[in-house]
Every structure is written in C-alpha cells, then in structure tokens.
Design an enzyme around this catalytic site. Sequence first.
Site, PDB file in Angstrom:
ATOM      1  N   GLY A 206     -57.318  13.971  18.166  1.00  0.00           N
ATOM      2  CA  GLY A 206     -56.336  13.051  18.677  1.00  0.00           C
ATOM      3  C   GLY A 206     -55.221  13.077  17.888  1.00  0.00           C
ATOM      4  N   PRO A 208     -51.862  11.407  15.734  1.00  0.00           N
ATOM      5  CA  PRO A 208     -51.790  10.069  14.621  1.00  0.00           C
ATOM      6  C   PRO A 208     -51.901   8.698  15.416  1.00  0.00           C
ATOM      7  CG  PRO A 208     -50.352  11.751  13.961  1.00  0.00           C
ATOM      8  CD  PRO A 208     -50.677  12.101  15.396  1.00  0.00           C
ATOM      9  N   THR A 213     -59.571   6.215  13.129  1.00  0.00           N
ATOM     10  CA  THR A 213     -60.410   5.489  12.023  1.00  0.00           C
ATOM     11  C   THR A 213     -60.792   4.246  12.526  1.00  0.00           C
ATOM     12  OG1 THR A 213     -58.628   6.501  10.953  1.00  0.00           O
ATOM     13  CG2 THR A 213     -59.750   4.605   9.665  1.00  0.00           C
ATOM     14  N   GLU A 431     -23.448   3.700  27.184  1.00  0.00           N
ATOM     15  CA  GLU A 431     -24.682   3.193  27.628  1.00  0.00           C
ATOM     16  C   GLU A 431     -24.713   2.768  29.189  1.00  0.00           C
ATOM     17  OE1 GLU A 431     -27.437   3.947  25.980  1.00  0.00           O
ATOM     18  OE2 GLU A 431     -26.146   4.621  24.145  1.00  0.00           O
ATOM     19  N   HIS A 434     -25.376   5.795  31.688  1.00  0.00           N
ATOM     20  CA  HIS A 434     -26.850   6.016  31.744  1.00  0.00           C
ATOM     21  C   HIS A 434     -27.430   4.823  32.742  1.00  0.00           C
ATOM     22  CE1 HIS A 434     -26.765   9.092  28.668  1.00  0.00           C
ATOM     23  NE2 HIS A 434     -26.616   8.388  27.659  1.00  0.00           N
TER      24      HIS A 434
HETATM   25  P1  ADP Z   1     -55.648   7.223  13.684  1.00  0.00           P
HETATM   26  O1  ADP Z   1     -56.772   6.907  12.743  1.00  0.00           O
HETATM   27  O2  ADP Z   1     -55.905   7.722  14.832  1.00  0.00           O
HETATM   28  O3  ADP Z   1     -54.479   7.688  12.914  1.00  0.00           O
HETATM   29  P2  ADP Z   1     -55.763   4.376  13.213  1.00  0.00           P
HETATM   30  O4  ADP Z   1     -57.125   3.915  13.615  1.00  0.00           O
HETATM   31  O5  ADP Z   1     -55.588   4.544  11.703  1.00  0.00           O
HETATM   32  O6  ADP Z   1     -55.445   5.666  13.707  1.00  0.00           O
HETATM   33  O7  ADP Z   1     -54.819   3.203  13.814  1.00  0.00           O
HETATM   34  C1  ADP Z   1     -54.126   2.447  13.159  1.00  0.00           C
HETATM   35  C2  ADP Z   1     -54.147   1.090  13.634  1.00  0.00           C
HETATM   36  O8  ADP Z   1     -53.424   1.145  14.789  1.00  0.00           O
HETATM   37  C3  ADP Z   1     -55.534   0.308  14.030  1.00  0.00           C
HETATM   38  O9  ADP Z   1     -55.949  -0.219  12.731  1.00  0.00           O
HETATM   39  C4  ADP Z   1     -55.111  -0.627  14.972  1.00  0.00           C
HETATM   40  O10 ADP Z   1     -54.508  -1.957  14.420  1.00  0.00           O
HETATM   41  C5  ADP Z   1     -54.081   0.153  15.871  1.00  0.00           C
HETATM   42  N1  ADP Z   1     -54.739   1.031  16.777  1.00  0.00           N
HETATM   43  C6  ADP Z   1     -54.673   2.159  17.067  1.00  0.00           C
HETATM   44  N2  ADP Z   1     -55.147   2.741  18.067  1.00  0.00           N
HETATM   45  C7  ADP Z   1     -55.730   1.782  18.730  1.00  0.00           C
HETATM   46  C8  ADP Z   1     -56.454   1.412  19.933  1.00  0.00           C
HETATM   47  N3  ADP Z   1     -57.033   2.284  20.713  1.00  0.00           N
HETATM   48  N4  ADP Z   1     -56.741  -0.034  20.062  1.00  0.00           N
HETATM   49  C9  ADP Z   1     -56.441  -0.886  19.370  1.00  0.00           C
HETATM   50  N5  ADP Z   1     -55.606  -0.788  18.256  1.00  0.00           N
HETATM   51  C10 ADP Z   1     -55.247   0.427  17.935  1.00  0.00           C
END
Ligand code: ADP
Length: 617
Positions: A206, A208, A213, A431, A434
């Site tokens: 997916g 970023p 994570t 603006e 629009h």
């Molecule tokens: P990725 O690894 O996909 O780049 P992360 O997990 O690092 O994204 O997301 C960074 C932060 O953004 C998370 O620690 C959280 O606070 C917030 N976040 C991102 N996606 C979600 C989600 N689906 N639900 C809740 N918080 C999210």
Amino acid sequence: MAPQQSHHQRSRAARHRRTALVAAGMLAAVAAAVVVVEQVMPEGPEQVPLSEAVAAVAAGDVESASMDEAAATVLLTLQDGSSVTAAFPKAYAGTLTEQLVDAGAEVDTDPLRAPGLLSSLLPLLVMVALVGGLVWAMRTGALTGARSMKGRRGKQVDDVPSARFSDVAGCEEAVTEMRELVEFLRDGERFTRVGARPPRGALLVGPPGTGKTLLARAVAGEAGVPFFPLAGSDFVETYAGVGARRVRDLFDRARNSDGGIIFIDEIDAIGRARSEGPGHSGADTERENTLISMLNEMDGFDTDHRIIVLAATNRADVLDPALTRPGRLDRQVQVPAPDRRGRTEILTVHARSRPMADDVDLVSVARRTPGMSGAELAQVVNEACMEAARRGLHLVDSDCLDAAVATVALGRARTAALVTDFDRRVTAWHEAGHTVAALLLDHADDPVQVSIVPRGPAGGVTWMSGNDDMFLTRGRALADLRVSMGGRVAEELLLDGEFTQGAHGDLSAASARALAMVTKYGMSRHGYLLVDDDTVRMGGEVAHEVRAVAEELLRQAHRDATSLLTGNRALLTAVAEQLLEAENLTLAQLRVIQAEVAARDLGRIPVQAGARTREPA
Ligand code: ADP
C-alpha cells in the site's frame, strides 16, 4: 537445512531438560520456604486492607502508628491495644502520615522502633521474593534458555509493542488477514496439529502512511511478541557485507527470542528483481547479497520458532519473485488508501483520546480529505490540538479542525506574508469564482471551505468535498472543468477582461483532465478510439486532432463558466466581499450568503438566513 534442524531439536530437548530441573529446584525451595514460614512466623498483627486501616484512622481508633516507608507498610496500634498492619502505595505515604497526624495518632516513621513488624514479615518477604523470582524467570524466559543467549551477548530486552488492532482503522480486510497470524503466534500447535503449514510471512502492500508499520506492530502487540524492525533504505549504500550481516543479526535476535515479528519496511529497496547480465554496480551486488541473505534466513527458521516476517512496500510488482515464493512472503495483504468511511474511522481513533468539542463533525472532515493517508489524518487531528492550544482553548473545536485540514493539505498559513490589496482582491475573486461555480453546478462537488490566507505557494484555496466514487461520469468531468475555469473567469469579471497568471495550476489540472477525456475516457467528439500518451507527445496528425478537441472542451468550459458567473454576479461579488472580510468561509456560511443574495434578488428580507448556520440561535 537438515543439520540445522537437528541442531535446533537437540538444543530444544536440552533446553526442556534444563527447564524441568531448574523449575523443580525452585519449587522445592518455595515449598521449603512455606514450611519455614509456617513454623517460624510468630502470630503477628492481622494484615488488613488499606481501606480498613484508613477507616480506623478516620474513626479515631488509632493510638499510634509506625510507618515503614521503604516497605510501604504501616503498623497501627489501636485504642483497644490490638494492632494491625496494612500495605499502602508508596505515593500514598505523605497523605497517610497527614491523616494519622490529623487524627491525633502518635506517628513514628522509624521501622526499627516497630518491633516485630519487619521480623515477622521477613519470612513472608523471602517467600514472596522466591515466588517473584520464579515468575520473573518464567516470564523473561531465563528458565527456558530463550534469553540466555541474549544475556551472554549483552542484547537489550526486546520490546513488545503496545499497539493493538483497535488502533488501526479503515483497513478492515488487512486486519482480518492479520488476525490469523496472531492466532498462529499465540497457539501455533493448533495449526501444526492438523498439518497446516504455518504462515512464514506476508507482504503488506500500500501507499506510504496507510498504516502498514502500525499494523505490523499491532500483530506483535496482540500476540504479545517482540517487534524487530528494519528498513530497506538502511541497506542502500552500505559497506560490503554490512547489509547481509544486519539481516543475519536481526533474524538471530528473533530466533533467540521466544517468537516475534520481523518487520522489513520498504522491502523493495532490497528486494527488487535481480537484474540480468553484466553491468552490475557495486551497490547492486551488495543489495543482491543482502537479498540472498534474507532469503536464506527466511528458509532457515523452522516451525517451532514462532517468527513471522512482515514486509511493507508500495510496489509489489518490482519485487524479486524469489521473495514471494510459497514458504516466504507468500501472502499479499493490501493496505489501500482509506475511503471516506475509513477516513472517518481513522479520525475517530485518533480523536478518541483528545478533548473534542461538541461541534466537531469528523464525517465532514473525512468528506473533504479525499486522498489523505492515515498518517496525514493523524497529523490533522494533532494539528487541530496544536491549534486549540495556540488559541488557548480547552477543547478542540471544528474551527481548529478546519484550520488543521488546510495546514496539512497545503502547508502552514503564511500569516507574515506581505500581500498587497490588489493581490488580495484578485485572490478573493478568483476563489469566489471556483466557489460559486461549485455551489451552482449540478454535478460539481460542494465547496466545503474557501480561504484567501496564503499557504505554501498558494495565495488562496477552494476546498472541494471530493468523493470516493470510483467512476467519473461525463457530467461530473465537465462540471470539474467549469469549476476550474471559474477562477480565471472571475478575474476577468473583476478586471474588465484582464486576468493574471493565477490560474496556472487550474489550467494545468484542467488540461490534463480534458486530454484524458479525449484520449482515455472516450468522452469527447473525438470518439472511442483511444490514443496513447506517446502518440500525443510525439506530435503528428493524431496528436494535433486530439489537442484540438481537448482545447475545444476547455473553451466550452470557459464559455459556460462565463455565462454562469455573469448571470450570478451578485452572488460572486457577495462571496468575494465576505472573503475579503473573513478570509475563510465554510459551506454553511456560503449557503447563508447564497440564501441572502437569492432573497435580495426576490426583493424579500432574508428572514430564514439564520436557519442555515451551524449553530441556530
Ligand atoms: P506506513 O507504514 O504504511 O507508511 P505507518 O504505519 O508508519 O504507515 O503510519 C504512520 C502513522 O499514521 C501511524 O503511526 C498512525 O498514527 C497513523 N496511521 C496510519 N494509518 C493508520 C490507520 N489505518 N489507522 C490509524 N492510524 C493510522
């Protein structure tokens, strides 16, 4: 791999024997301690709950008290001559002392002058310490030998993340897939018993900031296992052999722990398909070695190691097929950008521990943040809290959220920017152009917020509600073109046919949309025959024709916007004037202006105007 496995099995058997011996020894010691305590411990004062002790103090039943702060116990001698002891939380010592003094009890804080208390408690403490030691040993794996390697090598204790699935919102399917991994980590035997090959790993795919994570940490958190993270980019441009060694170290750490999640972020940085033939750079070779080492490690752990490898990427298609082979990262879990409902849920998760005012409507915030990732939405909530703090509020209100959305999407407002009167007027009219087009056109998205506060490179912004529809109708595509043109047209109306370069961004977006309508969507008189981008870029007859049709769409949109805004000049002027005054307008405020202008046109007094505001009187 066969010798490795038999080594594992041998060491496991030895570990179990050692575990049994040590545990038996500990139990014998505990049993002995119990016997000693029973025989040696004198009849001491009765141990009562703290609440009972405090009640006795309050009732004035306490003659004297002896506090042992270090042991957090108090011995109370009551009026009737009997005595009791109670344990208290260390932080409560001060309060308890005050209560005792207030109640007129004689208070003594020297434990030595509390005869019997410590000595009578000593055997008990020994036993508690022994049992505690046993529990500690069990928990840390000292008995099972799981940590002993680590101890020898001086590694830190690995953290089990506190993240839970309830922290992850808006990607229900991914969470469902991950639950099974948790089941395996918790009770792997259930799988192996019926001959299922337990999962080795999964690829989280997916864009970023969508929570990959977080999801991986939540798997570890739910399963109660440590989390071992690694980022692919750490390996770019490392010295020879460093990448491969880091991978080995990480897998070693996980193996020495009692299970865990190995998380490899940006795996594409290491795991790109190996390039063919000669012409390799040193960096390529290094990356390849790292990848090979990773593949070896993944094949090397057997099923009694409860280790799962999770890897994240935005591009599953560029990965080396060896990585996604069965037995390696053979599951792909999509973690897409959140849709509107997903965005609402993510906002809700992040708002739940924050003090939100009653006027906050997270659904409406979600509606006007299409395309934002979970990370950006988390940032919106945090930015709103910061805004509330800046304004000295106790609750985060909807104004704070509106400001936060704009800040996250477009950058912080440049309050110190020097803006001339002319620029402000042009921006306000642009603006307003629009905004009014969007308000009036049937197929257009609603303008949810419009602002002439400069942010980043933009002088102002009209924020559209956007929508998550997968399909774009022709009517909506045409309406979008007209709304885009509304800015330029409004400038022309303000400046009597003159205009500025301010429409550059709008024209660039509208051109791309118009070209796509002609070459990709079959939405123009050009017909259904699609034209690829290269043909358009190369020039030639087809490109010429395509460009002519796209230009025609744009001209038509300009004409439509002109007649719409000329016909509604009163509304356009009113919105522009209000913008100059207020700098920001929300949809609710725009509707009020619209109602007032409509009423004025009809020569009526706008009696109903207030009914559209957010907070009816
Ligand atoms: P990725 O690894 O996909 O780049 P992360 O997990 O690092 O994204 O997301 C960074 C932060 O953004 C998370 O620690 C959280 O606070 C917030 N976040 C991102 N996606 C979600 C989600 N689906 N639900 C809740 N918080 C999210």
